[in-house]
Design an enzyme around this catalytic site. Sequence first.
Site, PDB file in Angstrom:
ATOM      1  N   ASP A 165      38.643  49.946  49.530  1.00 17.62           N
ATOM      2  CA  ASP A 165      40.098  49.783  49.429  1.00 17.62           C
ATOM      3  C   ASP A 165      40.721  50.492  50.634  1.00 17.62           C
ATOM      4  O   ASP A 165      40.745  51.720  50.700  1.00 17.62           O
ATOM      5  CB  ASP A 165      40.628  50.399  48.135  1.00 17.62           C
ATOM      6  CG  ASP A 165      40.230  49.617  46.894  1.00 17.62           C
ATOM      7  OD1 ASP A 165      39.178  48.951  46.922  1.00 17.62           O
ATOM      8  OD2 ASP A 165      40.965  49.679  45.885  1.00 17.62           O
ATOM      9  N   LYS A 233      46.170  44.167  47.693  1.00 23.11           N
ATOM     10  CA  LYS A 233      46.465  45.174  46.671  1.00 23.11           C
ATOM     11  C   LYS A 233      47.844  45.769  46.925  1.00 23.11           C
ATOM     12  O   LYS A 233      48.206  46.054  48.069  1.00 23.11           O
ATOM     13  CB  LYS A 233      45.385  46.262  46.721  1.00 23.11           C
ATOM     14  CG  LYS A 233      45.574  47.432  45.766  1.00 23.11           C
ATOM     15  CD  LYS A 233      44.404  48.400  45.900  1.00 23.11           C
ATOM     16  CE  LYS A 233      44.639  49.694  45.118  1.00 23.11           C
ATOM     17  NZ  LYS A 233      43.517  50.648  45.276  1.00 23.11           N
ATOM     18  N   LYS A 269      45.280  42.645  43.404  1.00 23.52           N
ATOM     19  CA  LYS A 269      45.127  43.866  42.609  1.00 23.52           C
ATOM     20  C   LYS A 269      46.441  44.637  42.582  1.00 23.52           C
ATOM     21  O   LYS A 269      46.775  45.322  43.548  1.00 23.52           O
ATOM     22  CB  LYS A 269      44.015  44.745  43.176  1.00 23.52           C
ATOM     23  CG  LYS A 269      43.814  46.068  42.410  1.00 23.52           C
ATOM     24  CD  LYS A 269      42.681  46.885  43.012  1.00 23.52           C
ATOM     25  CE  LYS A 269      42.576  48.273  42.384  1.00 23.52           C
ATOM     26  NZ  LYS A 269      41.473  49.074  42.956  1.00 23.52           N
TER      27      LYS A 269
END
Length: 333
Positions: A165, A233, A269
């Site tokens: 991430d 995300k 996400k």
Amino acid sequence: MTATSASTTSAGPAGVDVAQFADVTASDASLRRFLHGLPGVDQVGCEARAAGLGTRSIKTTAKAQALDLAIRMVDLTTLEGMDTPGKVRALASKAMRPDPADPTCPAAAAVCVYPDMVATAKDALGDSGVHVAAVATAFPSGRAALDIKLADTRDAVEAGADEIDMVIDRGAFLTGRYLQVFEEIVAVREACARPDGTAAHLKVIFETGELQTYDNVRRASWLAMMAGGDFIKTSTGKVQPAATLPVTLVMLEAVRDFRAQTGRMVGVKPAGGIRTAKDAIKYLVMVNEVVGQDWLDPDWFRFGASTLLNDLLMQRTKMTTGRYSGPDYFTLD
């Protein structure tokens, strides 16, 4: 935008076509023209649609299925300076068996930790199928030199991270240095490569609370997808506002349109501030309505959360037994 011919494309880690958008990303000017040429987001319409989808309710069997699906989509997260190996092992245990009293309860999708805790998480999870995600690239600020960000990423991958991430440089993005952001994502994706030719999946974090407008969220979404991100995300969870339904709606529309144009699916996400089962179900309804059932899978939609799982478990217990468990029935994370 026009894609290059198949004969001039090349695939990088995970088989991502790195030349498909060569004409768009040839210069800052061409990339700016493309991103600013995307359709603008109608703020009032976006927020109204998100609010409307948020009023939908599902009952009985469908609700039970939604709770189990949401559990399977959770990236159970601990990203604190006081994290210890013991805490990470406990989190891994909970991710594998969220409700030890009920073996029918599904496992979470992943455990998300800092890079120095990847080996501990990997060892604790073993061959359970629960993934290890690691934040990298000077998370959460993204304020570091590129070589440091790449070293951070490689260290996590070498320690066994299944997913990375990363955070974009919001300062560069907000000042219009789009090509710099694009090239950094490409470089991090390449750093996700493993010696065996596979690669850790890359989730690209925008920190939408700092992007200021829905138009910027749409532009960041396309930028990350063109650079080869596997997921987009919303947030680090360290800045408010974090995930919201309208922001996630914009991102879902972006992945839908990107798939229609390129044939490639990209995951979404939302992370930060999603704490209740009721909230999680609102997101699942939105996914179903905006992009369809293909994305109703942990491979394509995740929740970044540290407290959501407990409420999902309490609601699941209520549906199974007819009564709520106490708030201290499940472990606190």
